[in-house]
Write a protein that holds these residues in place. Structure first.
Motif, PDB file in Angstrom:
ATOM      1  N   ASP A 134      -4.582   7.633  -2.815  1.00  0.00           N
ATOM      2  CA  ASP A 134      -5.174   7.959  -1.525  1.00  0.00           C
ATOM      3  C   ASP A 134      -5.291   9.466  -1.338  1.00  0.00           C
ATOM      4  OD1 ASP A 134      -5.593   5.378  -0.631  1.00  0.00           O
ATOM      5  OD2 ASP A 134      -3.724   5.258   0.498  1.00  0.00           O
ATOM      6  N   GLU A 158      -5.018   2.485   0.899  1.00  0.00           N
ATOM      7  CA  GLU A 158      -5.913   2.441   2.051  1.00  0.00           C
ATOM      8  C   GLU A 158      -7.309   2.952   1.732  1.00  0.00           C
ATOM      9  OE1 GLU A 158      -6.190   4.223   6.638  1.00  0.00           O
ATOM     10  OE2 GLU A 158      -4.425   4.604   5.375  1.00  0.00           O
ATOM     11  N   ASP A 159      -7.400   4.051   0.979  1.00  0.00           N
ATOM     12  CA  ASP A 159      -8.694   4.675   0.723  1.00  0.00           C
ATOM     13  C   ASP A 159      -9.226   4.423  -0.682  1.00  0.00           C
ATOM     14  OD1 ASP A 159      -8.814   5.854   3.305  1.00  0.00           O
ATOM     15  OD2 ASP A 159      -7.410   7.401   2.630  1.00  0.00           O
ATOM     16  N   ASP A 211       0.717  -6.133   4.125  1.00  0.00           N
ATOM     17  CA  ASP A 211       0.659  -5.738   5.528  1.00  0.00           C
ATOM     18  C   ASP A 211      -0.627  -6.205   6.192  1.00  0.00           C
ATOM     19  OD1 ASP A 211      -1.174  -4.072   4.307  1.00  0.00           O
ATOM     20  OD2 ASP A 211      -0.329  -2.206   5.085  1.00  0.00           O
ATOM     21  N   ASN A 225      -8.921  -5.745   9.051  1.00  0.00           N
ATOM     22  CA  ASN A 225      -7.802  -6.668   9.219  1.00  0.00           C
ATOM     23  C   ASN A 225      -7.725  -7.029  10.693  1.00  0.00           C
ATOM     24  OD1 ASN A 225      -5.247  -7.862   9.572  1.00  0.00           O
ATOM     25  ND2 ASN A 225      -4.212  -5.865   9.492  1.00  0.00           N
ATOM     26  N   ARG A 264     -15.321   8.354   1.298  1.00  0.00           N
ATOM     27  CA  ARG A 264     -15.487   7.297   2.292  1.00  0.00           C
ATOM     28  C   ARG A 264     -16.938   6.866   2.399  1.00  0.00           C
ATOM     29  NH1 ARG A 264     -14.515   7.176   8.854  1.00  0.00           N
ATOM     30  NH2 ARG A 264     -16.757   7.418   8.894  1.00  0.00           N
ATOM     31  N   THR A 316      -3.621  -5.632   5.298  1.00  0.00           N
ATOM     32  CA  THR A 316      -4.770  -4.764   5.061  1.00  0.00           C
ATOM     33  C   THR A 316      -5.852  -5.520   4.304  1.00  0.00           C
ATOM     34  OG1 THR A 316      -3.404  -2.774   4.996  1.00  0.00           O
ATOM     35  CG2 THR A 316      -5.547  -2.646   3.909  1.00  0.00           C
ATOM     36  N   PRO A 364       0.798  -1.233   0.000  1.00  0.00           N
ATOM     37  CA  PRO A 364       0.000   0.000   0.000  1.00  0.00           C
ATOM     38  C   PRO A 364       0.826   1.276   0.000  1.00  0.00           C
ATOM     39  CG  PRO A 364      -0.884  -1.573   1.588  1.00  0.00           C
ATOM     40  CD  PRO A 364       0.433  -2.122   1.119  1.00  0.00           C
ATOM     41  N   ASP A 372     -12.093  -4.555  -1.671  1.00  0.00           N
ATOM     42  CA  ASP A 372     -13.195  -3.964  -0.913  1.00  0.00           C
ATOM     43  C   ASP A 372     -14.539  -4.538  -1.312  1.00  0.00           C
ATOM     44  OD1 ASP A 372     -11.814  -1.736   0.661  1.00  0.00           O
ATOM     45  OD2 ASP A 372     -11.061  -1.430  -1.366  1.00  0.00           O
ATOM     46  N   LYS A 427      -8.306  -6.389   1.690  1.00  0.00           N
ATOM     47  CA  LYS A 427      -8.510  -6.117   0.267  1.00  0.00           C
ATOM     48  C   LYS A 427      -8.948  -7.409  -0.398  1.00  0.00           C
ATOM     49  CE  LYS A 427      -7.531  -1.740  -0.079  1.00  0.00           C
ATOM     50  NZ  LYS A 427      -8.366  -0.704  -0.704  1.00  0.00           N
TER      51      LYS A 427
END
Length: 842
Positions: A290, A321-322, A484, A592, A539, A486, A281, A490, A488
């Motif tokens: 992001d 992340e976003d 990491d 996560n 978001r 995270t 990421p 989404d 995914k």
């Protein structure tokens, strides 16, 4: 740290291995429209050492701060990305790039990784009327129902970062400019640009984003075509940001320039049907994407097409992340070219097999030849006839050659499993060859074996063919989580078998498959939500779409009732109407839960937007877990134990409440598994359901081995390079071998990374004196893509940074890798390899 050669299929042979050149390790391989792993080609074709690098600068620093402390270093700042990323792109040789990396104002040096371009679309017969498979897809996502409400994306700007858009296409407005649907855009590269080709690696930008590749036009049609096909949001306005030439690859630098332009042009939504596989990421394209979301732009990207490469195969920028990372499900049907079979009185779908002539007329009568591998007996005389063959056991090339050698005038191969297929591997085939579904092929086989010998008549227009994975996760769609851990992807959308617009010169419409096709469904859905409520922030859009998504059955065995892995489908397939009508939200939508074997607890926040009091009950449903080898995972349905505190709650208008969720993985789940599930808050008043998903690792994530390949790491001698493919030839290192620092041969360490690593360091030790030389470390590296892929670390490239670092004598190389999420201060989190000793002479 120069000296790293990109991952390639370095399959062991007695004295020969192959590799592709790069100058740094941060590299990976990808499928069509997903990134390849080499740094971008030379910025200056006349200077073979010159390359493009991305320098991430310290907070508050800019190009002037860099120039102030980099006096005497030979580099050129190409672009300042201050709006979307705190860094610059520079042109420099590898040694200079790494000297820049040591400056206090530089946080990190990233290689400008190449993105493989998509294959150019082939000619396709234009339909006489609207084709139903894009309509099927927008019915699946309920975008068609939104159109009936009058929600069509009017007034919303959608940026397409891709191969451009054929704005002359009538379904996309027919023109380019302020009064047209394609109202914004630019060409960052020019027709001839290809970052893989040093002669065409320097962009030649202009103001015309016309598409000569076809992929971007197909993507734009899914987002918003309005004509013979109807896209998700048929009234949006487009920005066309062309980052690929007509063929070949592009670079991170160019994609980031396009992201910057989309922000400056005021795009509300940006779609990136591209990415870098196995990526972290923190890679600049993900960080820049992001940043756009912070500025109010909804960014949607493909999760990637590396599903067959196993877990942790997602792509940047999708793993940002976003960013909304989109997985793919197959459409129920796919449109294909059709051949008419008089003996069956129906049309059947076919695909031409690559590098054979297109069929133009009727075949000779079909004769059953059999499986047609080299050792198989012929089951019919195909001399002067069309050969009917079943797929399997040997290659298409072998089957085709066998049929041609026996005098076949055309070759028809049918699938040995459900559904259509595509094939290749034939070079300059003299007669047509086509592939059929198993069902159609068996019907032809039945006729041929009783002596009726049917014919196929071409062309027969187009026909809809059932896809065996209709509604299921596409076989190619990539697995998360990110390196990491995270969560995914989404969410998911139809991406397998989507009929959409292609350039007018290429026939106007074609069916393509990929997460490149699922991503624009979500970009279009985001446009519908913004068109309905312009106040929505990125978001909120992701939350609405993910909360309302519907689960996908497990594709390996749908009859079992299990759900597809959460780290492959996200929360499921989007449902536009439920997203539009949502009266509450559940956040975050993807969690996560980390690693370990103990229970994990996390929080979800439920917020009401309704005008009345609403009661909710929380439930859990597990999804299939992936187990074992991350490249070829197994599956396990062991269910975790999940509890809620509270399990039900009541919300007043505008109120929020927090729910604690505790997940206890099943003791029967094998260590090394990635598991997950869906948390649903269902309104007991009107039945509205809001879903979030989670994933977690069972066991110690740091226990995943990295340097455990049976054949790698190892030393090899570099014996040559193919001038066209740039692949290197190697031979095995011989004990006690001597290498000249001036005359060669060059020495290479061939390294296979079994998993993504946070850092890699290389040092050399003089075994006579104990003297050690260490090069600057590389951070956040992708894993080797395939089971036998490795990268080459060339000694001469290492010495380019420190020309006098190694003197004649006896030496060993040392490679250390820091595990993903490892603590660099903890020796247990590192793996180490020491090479055999080798001798250097002048």
């Amino acid at each position: 740290m120069p000296g790293f050669r990109a991952y390639s299929s370095l399959r062991s042979a007695p004295n020969r291995l192959a590799g592709r050149p790069t100058a740094i390790l941060a590299a990976a391989i990808a499928l069509p429209l997903l990134a390849s792993g080499a740094p971008a080609a030379q910025a200056n074709p006349d200077d073979e050492s010159s390359q493009v690098w991305l320098l991430e600068l310290a907070p508050g620093a800019g190009p002037s701060a860099l120039d102030a402390v980099a006096e005497g270093l030979d580099y050129t700042v190409r672009h300042d990305f201050d709006r979307i990323w705190n860094g610059v792109s520079v042109e420099a040789d590898p040694a200079t790039a790494h000297r820049l990396g040591r400056l206090d104002v530089v946080e990190q040096v990233w290689s400008d990784i190449r993105f493989n371009g998509p294959a150019r679309v082939s000619d396709q017969q234009a339909p006489e009327e609207s084709q139903p498979e894009l309509a099927q897809a927008i019915q699946t996502t309920r975008a068609a129902d939104a159109h009936e409400r009058g929600v069509t994306g009017e007034g919303v700007k959608v940026g397409i970062i891709d191969t451009g858009i054929d704005y002359t296409h009538p379904d996309l407005g027919g023109c380019f400019g302020s009064d047209c649907r394609v109202a914004y855009g630019t060409d960052f590269v020019g027709d001839d640009f290809n970052s893989d080709d040093p002669e065409h690696a320097e962009p030649v930008p202009d103001d015309d984003p016309a598409d000569c590749g076809g992929h971007g036009t197909h993507v734009a049609g899914i987002v918003g075509a309005d004509g013979k096909v109807t896209g998700v949001a048929p009234d949006v306005e487009f920005g066309a940001y062309r980052v690929f030439g007509c063929d070949g690859s592009t670079s991170s630098e160019i994609i980031m320039q396009a992201l910057e332009a989309a922000l400056e042009d005021g795009m509300d939504v940006v779609n990136l049907s591209l990415g870098q596989s196995f990526q972290w990421p923190g890679y600049p394209t993900a960080v820049a994407a992001d940043k756009l979301t912070e500025e109010g732009v909804t960014v949607v990207a493909s999760m990637g097409n590396d599903g067959e490469a196993g877990v942790y195969s997602g792509s940047a920028p999708g793993v940002g992340e976003d960013v909304i990372a989109v997985a793919s499900t197959d459409n129920p049907k796919q449109r294909m070219d059709a051949a008419f079979v008089p003996a069956l009185d129906r049309r059947i779908g076919y695909r031409s097999i690559d590098d054979t002539p297109e069929p133009e007329a009727a075949t000779d009568p079909l004769v059953w030849l059999g499986r047609a591998c080299a050792d198989d007996a012929s089951e019919g005389d195909v001399n002067g006839m069309a050969a009917l063959i079943v797929r399997g056991t040997c290659t298409f090339k072998e089957k085709y050659a066998r049929a041609v050698a026996e005098g076949a005038t055309s070759v028809v191969i049918y699938n040995d499993r459900s559904g259509p297929f595509g094939g290749g591997g034939i070079e300059d085939g003299p007669v047509p060859a086509v592939g059929l579904t198993d069902a159609d092929g068996k019907d032809l086989h039945d006729l041929a074996t009783i002596g009726k010998n049917p014919v196929l008549e071409f062309p027969g227009g187009t026909v809809l063919v059932d896809l065996p994975r209709g509604g299921l996760a596409s076989s190619f769609t990539a697995y998360g989580p990110a390196p990491d851990l995270t969560f995914k992807p989404d969410l998911a959308a139809p991406g397998g078998g989507i009929w959409s617009t292609v350039p007018v010169a290429d026939g106007s419409y074609e069916s393509l498959s990929g997460t490149s096709m699922s991503s624009p469904h979500v970009a279009g859905a985001a446009a519908l939500l913004i068109g309905d409520d312009p106040r929505l922030e990125p978001r909120e859009i992701r939350t609405r779409l993910a909360n309302s998504a519907k689960p996908v059955a497990w594709g390996e065995n749908p009859d079992l009732g299990e759900l597809e892995a959460a780290h492959r489908q996200g929360t499921g397939v989007i449902n536009v109407i439920d997203a539009l009508d949502a009266e509450a939200c559940l956040h975050p939508t993807g969690v996560n839960t980390g690693d370990g074997t103990a229970p994990r607890t996390f929080e979800l926040t439920l917020t009401s937007r309704d005008r009345t009091t609403r009661a909710y009950a929380l439930t859990h449903r597990s999804t299939i877990a992936t187990t074992g080898d991350e490249r070829d995972p197994g599956f396990d349905a062991a269910e975790p134990k999940v509890t809620f505190e509270p399990k039900s709650l009541k919300l007043y208008p505008g109120e929020s409440a927090t729910v604690q969720v505790t997940v206890e993985p099943s003791a029967d789940l094998p260590l090394g598994s990635v598991f997950g599930g869906r948390i649903t808050a269902r309104s007991t008043d009107d039945g509205e359901s809001l879903t979030a998903a989670y994933s977690g690792y069972q066991g110690d994530y740091l226990a995943i081995p990295v340097l455990d390949h049976p054949d790698y790491p190892k030393l090899a001698a570099v014996v040559g390079q193919d001038p066209e493919t740039h692949e290197f030839d190697y031979r095995d290192f011989e004990d006690g071998e001597t290498f000249s620092l001036t005359e060669g041969p060059d020495l290479a360490a061939l390294v296979f990374l079994g998993h993504q690593v946070a850092e890699l360091t290389i040092s050399a030790e003089n075994t006579d004196t104990g003297e050690t030389t260490e090069w600057e470390p590389e951070q956040y590296l992708q894993r080797s893509p395939g089971p036998d892929d490795a990268m080459g670390i060339h000694l001469q490239d290492l010495l380019a940074e420190h020309p006098n670092a190694l003197e004649p004598g006896h030496w060993t190389l040392h490679i250390k890798v820091l595990k993903a999420l490892g603590d660099e201060s903890n020796p247990a989190h590192w793996e180490h390899w020491q090479s055999p000793a080798f001798t250097l002479t002048e």
